[in-house]
Motif scaffolding. Structure first.
Motif, PDB file in Angstrom:
ATOM      1  N   ARG A  82     -11.492  34.019 -41.063  1.00  0.00           N
ATOM      2  CA  ARG A  82     -12.165  35.034 -41.889  1.00  0.00           C
ATOM      3  C   ARG A  82     -13.472  34.452 -42.434  1.00  0.00           C
ATOM      4  NH1 ARG A  82      -9.468  37.975 -39.605  1.00  0.00           N
ATOM      5  NH2 ARG A  82      -8.072  39.636 -40.313  1.00  0.00           N
ATOM      6  N   SER A 121      -2.037  33.388 -41.595  1.00  0.00           N
ATOM      7  CA  SER A 121      -2.885  34.510 -41.970  1.00  0.00           C
ATOM      8  C   SER A 121      -3.643  34.177 -43.239  1.00  0.00           C
ATOM      9  CB  SER A 121      -2.004  35.747 -42.191  1.00  0.00           C
ATOM     10  OG  SER A 121      -2.739  36.934 -42.089  1.00  0.00           O
ATOM     11  N   SER A 123      -7.166  35.576 -46.057  1.00  0.00           N
ATOM     12  CA  SER A 123      -8.123  36.618 -46.419  1.00  0.00           C
ATOM     13  C   SER A 123      -8.885  36.210 -47.672  1.00  0.00           C
ATOM     14  CB  SER A 123      -7.381  37.932 -46.684  1.00  0.00           C
ATOM     15  OG  SER A 123      -8.288  38.977 -46.969  1.00  0.00           O
ATOM     16  N   THR A 166       1.790  37.932 -41.522  1.00  0.00           N
ATOM     17  CA  THR A 166       0.580  38.752 -41.581  1.00  0.00           C
ATOM     18  C   THR A 166       0.298  39.116 -43.032  1.00  0.00           C
ATOM     19  OG1 THR A 166      -0.372  40.912 -40.905  1.00  0.00           O
ATOM     20  CG2 THR A 166       2.022  40.805 -41.136  1.00  0.00           C
ATOM     21  N   ASP A 168      -2.887  41.407 -45.592  1.00  0.00           N
ATOM     22  CA  ASP A 168      -4.164  42.110 -45.681  1.00  0.00           C
ATOM     23  C   ASP A 168      -4.366  42.564 -47.117  1.00  0.00           C
ATOM     24  OD1 ASP A 168      -6.586  43.093 -44.643  1.00  0.00           O
ATOM     25  OD2 ASP A 168      -5.749  45.097 -44.377  1.00  0.00           O
ATOM     26  N   LYS A 170      -7.013  45.187 -49.767  1.00  0.00           N
ATOM     27  CA  LYS A 170      -8.127  46.087 -50.079  1.00  0.00           C
ATOM     28  C   LYS A 170      -8.028  46.428 -51.555  1.00  0.00           C
ATOM     29  CE  LYS A 170      -9.874  46.753 -45.887  1.00  0.00           C
ATOM     30  NZ  LYS A 170      -9.234  47.685 -44.972  1.00  0.00           N
ATOM     31  N   ALA A 210      -1.879  46.296 -42.414  1.00  0.00           N
ATOM     32  CA  ALA A 210      -3.290  46.562 -42.704  1.00  0.00           C
ATOM     33  C   ALA A 210      -3.367  47.556 -43.854  1.00  0.00           C
ATOM     34  CB  ALA A 210      -4.003  47.119 -41.476  1.00  0.00           C
ATOM     35  N   CYS A 211      -4.186  47.243 -44.871  1.00  0.00           N
ATOM     36  CA  CYS A 211      -4.285  48.084 -46.072  1.00  0.00           C
ATOM     37  C   CYS A 211      -5.329  49.184 -45.893  1.00  0.00           C
ATOM     38  CB  CYS A 211      -4.670  47.227 -47.278  1.00  0.00           C
ATOM     39  SG  CYS A 211      -3.407  46.030 -47.746  1.00  0.00           S
ATOM     40  N   TYR A 218      -0.563  51.071 -46.945  1.00  0.00           N
ATOM     41  CA  TYR A 218      -0.733  50.121 -45.843  1.00  0.00           C
ATOM     42  C   TYR A 218      -0.011  50.642 -44.606  1.00  0.00           C
ATOM     43  CZ  TYR A 218       3.887  48.920 -47.633  1.00  0.00           C
ATOM     44  OH  TYR A 218       5.187  49.003 -48.071  1.00  0.00           O
ATOM     45  N   THR A 271      -6.436  47.862 -37.655  1.00  0.00           N
ATOM     46  CA  THR A 271      -7.556  47.660 -38.579  1.00  0.00           C
ATOM     47  C   THR A 271      -8.163  49.014 -38.937  1.00  0.00           C
ATOM     48  OG1 THR A 271      -9.630  46.444 -38.924  1.00  0.00           O
ATOM     49  CG2 THR A 271      -9.199  47.200 -36.703  1.00  0.00           C
ATOM     50  N   ASN A 313     -11.003  44.052 -34.196  1.00  0.00           N
ATOM     51  CA  ASN A 313     -11.576  44.142 -35.531  1.00  0.00           C
ATOM     52  C   ASN A 313     -12.915  44.876 -35.485  1.00  0.00           C
ATOM     53  OD1 ASN A 313     -11.469  43.720 -38.311  1.00  0.00           O
ATOM     54  ND2 ASN A 313     -11.063  41.538 -38.109  1.00  0.00           N
TER      55      ASN A 313
END
Length: 360
Positions: A82, A121, A123, A166, A168, A170, A210-211, A218, A271, A313
């Motif tokens: 990332r 993973s 972020s 995993t 994620d 947001k 994925a959010c 999600y 994504t 992505n």
């Protein structure tokens, strides 16, 4: 609950190979399978690629031509990558249990920290009163660690229910998918504790979470070719949550010699589009599809490219979708043939493909 083919009930959503004719192809982006792709938040065509050959490479595309800008090494397969929000740093985690930090300006890499098992993973997050940037890393050692990238020790360590596969984030929402189908939901207003733990509604192993851009829910993808649309709020979940089948070959789209069977593939990557909030799934069947969760229908499906897609992505504006055609390790080391494709393709997106349609 199934997705409808299109808002009119007529299937107009399948693309053809012709719709992929303008994709930019990067041949041999790595010497082994691609594990992750991440775009710079500051530039449209600058992205990092982690791979099973222990390397992270930074690619730049100018005038339709891809150029390798930099690379650095892990001591074992690199599993995730990332960028910091200012585009100045690339981070990565791998099977050497380390988190590596690469300075784009100086070209120098250094070890930020370690876990007790592979780092699967990671972020960048922003939270706290100062809205400071914090790195979160998830590992098979069943922990999350939060890092200030200027410090060699984690700010905090949070135990997870199982090995992290995993994660994620947001807005103020951080979602972690672990082994044994656990989903841990963390409110970044209180990042050092788990807000809620739940079980994936899908029956088999979680591959990806994925959010949503709004930070209120999600999506989950699993190895059985299913995707679940989930909300944090229980009432909203009852009203709007559902699951659907995808990345399956049935009827006319089956592989030769498999008539009468339904072939089920893993959903490897999900994504959300940064502008429209629609989303893409990519899978072991070698296809990707754009979906609208609010209208519950597929916007556009693409034909199989005859090699699994381990990751995809969007770039910062959602004008490009990068996806890898690469072995996804779904059949263990036995399935990794020397002649298996290993390319990255950049697909220029159109509003017709990715912008949600109003119901007629």
């Amino acid at each position: 609950m199934a997705f409808y083919s299109s808002s009119s009930g007529v299937s107009t959503t399948m693309a053809t190979e012709k719709d992929l004719a303008n994709d930019i192809v990067i041949n041999n982006p790595a010497e082994d399978s691609v594990s992750d792709i991440a775009f710079s938040p500051q530039q449209d065509f600058l992205f990092s690629v982690s791979s099973w050959d222990n390397k992270v490479r930074i690619w730049d595309v100018q005038g339709g031509v891809a150029q390798g800008r930099a690379q650095y090494d892990h001591q074992a397969p690199a599993l995730c990558t990332r960028w910091s929000n200012d585009g100045a740093k690339v981070v990565s985690g791998g099977c050497d249990n380390s988190i590596q930090l690469f300075d784009v300006q100086t070209g120098q890499s250094s070890q930020l920290g370690t876990h007790a098992a592979p780092v699967r993973s990671l972020s960048f997050l922003q939270f706290g009163q100062a809205n400071a940037e914090v790195l979160v890393t998830g590992s098979w050692d069943k922990t999350l660690k939060y890092w200030d990238t200027r410090q060699p020790q984690p700010i905090s360590t949070l135990m997870m229910p199982e090995r992290v596969y995993t994660l994620d984030s947001k807005q103020r929402l951080l979602v972690v998918g672990t082994a044994e189908r656990h989903i841990a939901i963390i409110d970044l207003g209180n990042p050092t504790s788990i807000f809620k733990t739940t079980q994936s509604p899908l029956k088999w192993q979680t591959r990806v979470v994925a959010c949503y851009n709004e930070g209120d829910g999600y999506a989950i993808g699993s190895i059985e070719g299913r995707c679940a649309i989930r909300y944090v709020d229980d009432e909203q979940q009852r009203k709007s949550g559902f699951s659907f089948k995808c990345h399956r070959q049935t009827g006319s789209n089956r592989a030769p010699g498999t008539q009468g069977q339904s072939l089920v593939y893993s959903v490897n990557s999900i994504t959300f589009h940064p502008i429209y909030g629609t989303f893409v799934t990519a899978g072991g069947d070698g296809s990707f599809h754009f979906w609208d969760k609010n209208q519950r229908h597929r916007l556009r499906g693409f034909p199989s490219l005859q090699a699994s897609i381990p990751v995809c992505n969007f770039n910062r504006q959602g004008t490009v979708l990068a996806y890898a055609l690469s072995y996804d390790w779904g059949q263990g080391y036995m399935g990794n043939r020397p002649d298996y494709p290993n390319v990255i393709r950049l697909h220029p997106t159109t509003d017709d493909e990715i912008k949600g349609k109003k119901k007629r």
